[in-house]
Design a protein around this motif. Structure first.
Motif, short mmCIF file in Angstrom:
data_model
loop_
_atom_site.label_atom_id
_atom_site.label_comp_id
_atom_site.label_asym_id
_atom_site.label_seq_id
_atom_site.Cartn_x
_atom_site.Cartn_y
_atom_site.Cartn_z
N PRO B 99 7.03 19.49 11.33
CA PRO B 99 7.19 18.21 10.61
C PRO B 99 7.82 18.49 9.25
CG PRO B 99 4.86 18.83 10.73
CD PRO B 99 5.61 19.86 11.50
N VAL B 101 8.73 16.91 6.88
CA VAL B 101 8.36 16.14 5.69
C VAL B 101 7.49 16.97 4.74
CG1 VAL B 101 6.34 15.10 6.77
CG2 VAL B 101 7.50 13.90 4.94
N LEU B 193 7.46 8.59 -1.25
CA LEU B 193 6.47 9.59 -1.62
C LEU B 193 6.43 9.79 -3.14
CD1 LEU B 193 6.87 12.13 1.29
CD2 LEU B 193 4.82 10.83 0.72
N ALA B 264 10.16 9.16 12.90
CA ALA B 264 8.73 8.90 12.78
C ALA B 264 8.34 8.26 11.46
CB ALA B 264 7.93 10.18 12.95
N SER C 131 3.57 6.08 15.63
CA SER C 131 4.74 6.98 15.61
C SER C 131 5.05 7.53 16.99
CB SER C 131 4.49 8.16 14.67
OG SER C 131 4.11 7.72 13.40
N PHE C 188 6.39 14.05 17.09
CA PHE C 188 6.37 12.76 16.40
C PHE C 188 5.00 12.47 15.81
CE2 PHE C 188 10.18 10.17 17.94
CZ PHE C 188 10.94 11.30 18.14
N LEU C 190 2.55 14.57 15.02
CA LEU C 190 2.22 15.44 13.90
C LEU C 190 2.96 14.99 12.64
CD1 LEU C 190 0.62 17.93 13.19
CD2 LEU C 190 2.60 19.33 13.78
N THR C 191 4.25 14.65 12.81
CA THR C 191 5.02 14.17 11.67
C THR C 191 4.39 12.91 11.09
OG1 THR C 191 7.00 15.05 12.72
CG2 THR C 191 7.33 13.55 10.90
N GLY C 192 4.01 11.99 11.97
CA GLY C 192 3.41 10.74 11.52
C GLY C 192 2.14 10.97 10.73
N LEU C 195 2.79 12.74 7.35
CA LEU C 195 3.38 11.81 6.39
C LEU C 195 2.31 10.87 5.84
CD1 LEU C 195 5.78 10.55 4.92
CD2 LEU C 195 6.14 9.11 6.92
#
Ligand code: ADP
Ligand code: MG
Lengths: 268, 264, 251
Positions: B99, B101, B193, B264, C131, C188, C190-192, C195
């Motif tokens: 991820p 992010v 963020l 996502a 997500s 998806f 995990l990213t959701g 975040l």
């Protein structure tokens, strides 16, 4: 049949080319062991003749054709086309037609046929004229503006033949050009090819794995053995021309086909 | 009823429900303000949203140059060289599982909370999928076309300009779609963020003061941006539809579509 | 398989080189070590972090959120996907809508989840679900469509029972697509969740990472990033490994 300006019916001796292979061998170097694809092949095709190469699958027919087209270099021996050795592709001497029509999908039929001329910077006008003629020759006049996906398999292959002929090379190499077509289209295309050949007097080397097609089209049939590909027989097909459908069931036809089959069965 | 009609009906009723449900109090206005009040709120602050949009678009534009330019270039190089491809592509797609992010805080430490960190993050966010898509697409160029061109005496540069580039156009477009969508998301998310400007920033700021109408106005603006971008690429793709047949469709077509929406 | 071993070795060398360059850049001071702590320092920090009960509970929180969202989203999405694929008419109606929902950015709806659910566990699970759900639905319909009608025809002509058809035709045909869907859904998901944790949270890995970033604690930050990356890549490779094991089913 209309008279043709650039693809002229010519006197074989004066214009048509010859294909000559002497002791040609090809070894593919792979990460595993080397593959001897072709070994000691000597062939001579006289100007204006229709030669057909047959042999079991994987015996090196395509490899041989690639070398004649200058697309791959032989490991041993010599190849000459029209009396001069061939090292790199030379569209002035050799036209190639592949099993897949290999048309550029983003170009129209016409533009596809023009492609070899475009590469050499021939003027638009001249290109158009030549492409039109070539398309006419293969029976596709009126279809020039279509894109490949709007053409049937047989028509695509006709465009591909027109492309091979557009520079009027003396030699045309064809690698199983009708193999992907259905039986009926295939028969028609065979007749068409013979007509084009008669009209232009090209020297044709034609690869197929269909014995019937081989005998039907050829002046001479060259039979190859399984890998490493060697020449195991050369047959003259003395059947009269024009070839007709009725000949297929005749005795002469049958015995020629049987003779090729015996070679192939033995070597497989 | 035709399927298209039913679909239109569904869409229309969703929009109507969005207006009606909050108005009659079935859904609290805090959770979902009605469509009209959202639009009105956005309209009343048009200046503020316009200013934020300029900042966001600027970041998106530069991020796209990095992600799409770099991704298409890298994908083309890696995709056309078989050895590096076999070596690197599986690694790249493993990396894709991370991820990304979580890297944004690193960018803020390095580049501060201004536009630079957004651009860098969004550029990186769009880079990998674009590279994956392009490399997958380059591989689908039919080698037979190159062989045919060679048999007609095409030089190396002619093969590149007349075969590889036209054949790669659909790929490049799908790369652009993938990368572009992700760059938009990357910019907005990073603005949400930590930042001091842009639409994402507005969304977050209005969220903290529980001003749902203005939050949703921002959300709508981002949606409009994403949809507009998608429509633009689709338009170009349709114009180049003839090209589509230049590559052999493979099972990886789905795989290439998926990162397009990895938003996502 | 000799060459595949060589490929693996080369990949290992590439990864090792990345770490070596990282170490070198920081050690030689080419990049300020306060901005880029060395690889070895980061790994030591990672080990240290893993020993702290506080960090471990944050990992557990994130793990619980991710798993819960996944466990809800996958069966639910698969069911919806199957229902859609069941009827041709329904599929025609739903697909463009789904594709649209699938292609719009989900992250901008994060504030809505906070407004509705607050900033706790439910919000993370909700957003993780949101997500993930569309990709699961899409993949399931794709999986159903990947079943070849001729295979079904053959099964039927040999008198296969419905159970046999499901077991011998549907499942093997769908499995590769489903596994791939599982893998991508997890990305998806995990990213959701990450975040959502970074955006507003009081616990979880995402919260820690965001916090370390705000306080310029680069060593902890990089260690956290490294840890999440390792977990994500490991899961990814695991599913891929299963995929290749099942690859003989692929036609
Ligand atoms: N690029 C290559 N590398 C290694 N081996 C090859 C290559 N191309 C062809 N071969 C091998 O050479 C042999 C002859 O191939 P080919 O000329 O295509 O045969 P044919 O056209 O008669 O079917 C085959 O056994 C094939 O596997
Ligand atoms: Mg062949």
């Amino acid at each position: 049949m209309q008279p043709l300006a650039n693809i002229t019916p010519i006197k074989p001796a004066a214009r048509a080319g010859a294909v000559q292979l002497g002791g040609v061998g090809l070894v593919y170097k792979t990460s595993g062991q080397d593959v001897v694809a072709v070994s000691d092949v000597s062939i001579e095709v006289k100007p204006g003749r229709f030669a057909v190469l047959v042999g079991p699958s994987g015996c090196g027919k395509s490899s041989l054709l690639m070398m004649m087209a200058g697309l791959r270099h032989q490991t041993s021996g010599a190849i000459s086309i029209n009396g001069a050795p061939i090292e790199v592709p030379d569209p002035d001497r050799v036209g190639v037609v592949f099993q897949e029509p290999s048309l550029f999908p983003w170009l129209t039929a016409e533009e596809n046929v023009e492609f070899p001329l475009t590469l050499r910077g021939v003027s638009k006008q001249e290109r158009r004229a030549k492409a039109e003629e070539a398309l006419q020759l293969v029976g596709l006049d009126g279809f020039g503006k279509r894109h490949p996906h709007e053409l049937s398999g047989g028509m695509k292959q006709r465009v591909s033949i027109a492309r091979g002929l557009v520079q009027d090379p003396p030699v045309l190499l064809m690698d199983e050009p009708f193999a992907a077509l259905d039986e009926q289209t295939r028969m028609t295309m065979g007749d068409e090819l013979l007509r084009i050949w008669a009209a232009t007097g090209k020297t044709i080397v034609f690869v197929t794995h269909s014995l019937t097609e081989a005998v039907y089209l050829a002046d001479e049939v060259i039979v190859m053995s399984a890998r490493p590909g060697r020449i195991v027989d050369r047959l003259e097909v003395a059947l009269p021309r024009p070839r007709t459908f009725e000949m297929l069931s005749g005795d002469a036809f049958g015995s020629l086909r049987d003779r090729i089959w015996r070679h192939i069965r033995k070597s497989a | 009823m035709s399927s298209t009609m039913l679909r239109r009906l569904i869409v229309i009723s969703l929009i109507v429900l969005w207006e009606v449900l909050p108005r009659i109090g079935v859904i609290p206005e805090l959770f979902l303000p009605s469509l009209s009040s959202t639009l009105l709120a956005g309209w009343n602050q048009a200046g503020e949203y316009g200013h934020a949009l300029v900042v966001t678009l600027y970041e998106v534009a530069i991020g796209m140059v990095i992600a799409c330019g770099g991704g298409i270039l890298a994908g083309a190089v890696v995709g056309s060289l078989p050895r590096p491809r076999l070596l690197i592509m599986p690694m790249v797609s493993s990396l894709y599982a991370v991820p990304l992010v979580i890297l944004y805080p690193v960018f803020t430490v390095w580049l501060g909370i201004g536009s630079e960190s957004k651009i860098a993050f969004a550029g990186m966010y769009g880079f990998l999928p674009t590279m994956l898509a392009t490399s997958a697409g380059i591989q689908t160029i039919d080698p037979q076309l190159l062989l045919a061109a060679r048999s007609m005496g095409a030089t190396l540069s002619q093969r590149v300009t007349r075969v590889v580039i036209p054949a790669a156009i659909p790929t490049v477009l799908s790369g652009l779609r993938v990368g572009g969508a992700l760059v938009i998301v990357g910019v907005v998310v990073s603005e949400m963020l930590i930042s001091s400007a842009g639409i994402g920033y507005l969304i977050s700021r209005y969220r903290t003061i529980l001003d749902s109408q203005h939050v949703f106005a921002g959300v709508l603006l981002v949606l409009a941006m994403a949809i507009a971008f998608n429509a633009m690429i689709k338009f170009v793709e349709r114009r180049a539809a003839v090209w589509q047949t230049g590559t052999r469709a493979g099972p990886d077509m789905i795989a290439r579509e998926i990162p397009a929406a990895a938003t996502a | 398989m000799k060459s595949s071993l060589a490929v693996k070795a080369t990949r290992f060398v590439i990864v090792a080189m990345v770490f070596a360059v990282w170490e070198l850049l920081s050690r030689t001071g080419m990049i300020n070590p306060r901005l880029l702590p060395s690889a070895s320092d980061t790994i030591v920090t990672l080990a240290d972090l893993l020993g702290r009960p506080g960090v471990r509970s944050d990992i557990l929180v994130t793990g619980a959120e991710v798993l819960t969202a996944f466990v809800i989203a996958v069966p639910f999405g698969a069911l919806v996907g199957l229902l859609i694929a069941e009827s041709r008419y329904f599929a025609e109606v739903a697909k463009p809508l789904l594709f649209f929902a699938f292609s719009i950015p989900k992250s901008i709806f994060l504030p809505m989840f906070i407004l509705v659910f607050g900033v706790g566990f439910a919000q993370k699970v909700g957003f993780g679900f949101f997500s993930t759900i569309f990709i699961v639905i899409m993949s399931t319909t794709t999986a159903v469509e990947s079943v070849k009608p001729e295979n079904l025809m053959v099964a039927r002509s040999y008198g296969a029972t419905p159970a046999q058809t499901v077991w011998r035709v549907y499942l093997p045909s769908m499995l590769p697509v489903l596994l791939e869907a599982l893998r991508i859904s997890m990305i998806f998901n995990l990213t959701g969740v990450m975040l959502a944790e970074m955006y507003a949270s009081r616990e979880g890995m995402g919260h820690l990472i965001a916090n370390w970033g705000e306080n310029f604690m680069m060593r902890q930050l990089l260690a956290g990033v490294l840890m999440v990356a390792i977990i994500a890549v490991s899961f990814n490779e695991l599913v891929r490994w299963v995929e290749t094991r099942c690859s003989h089913w692929r036609t």
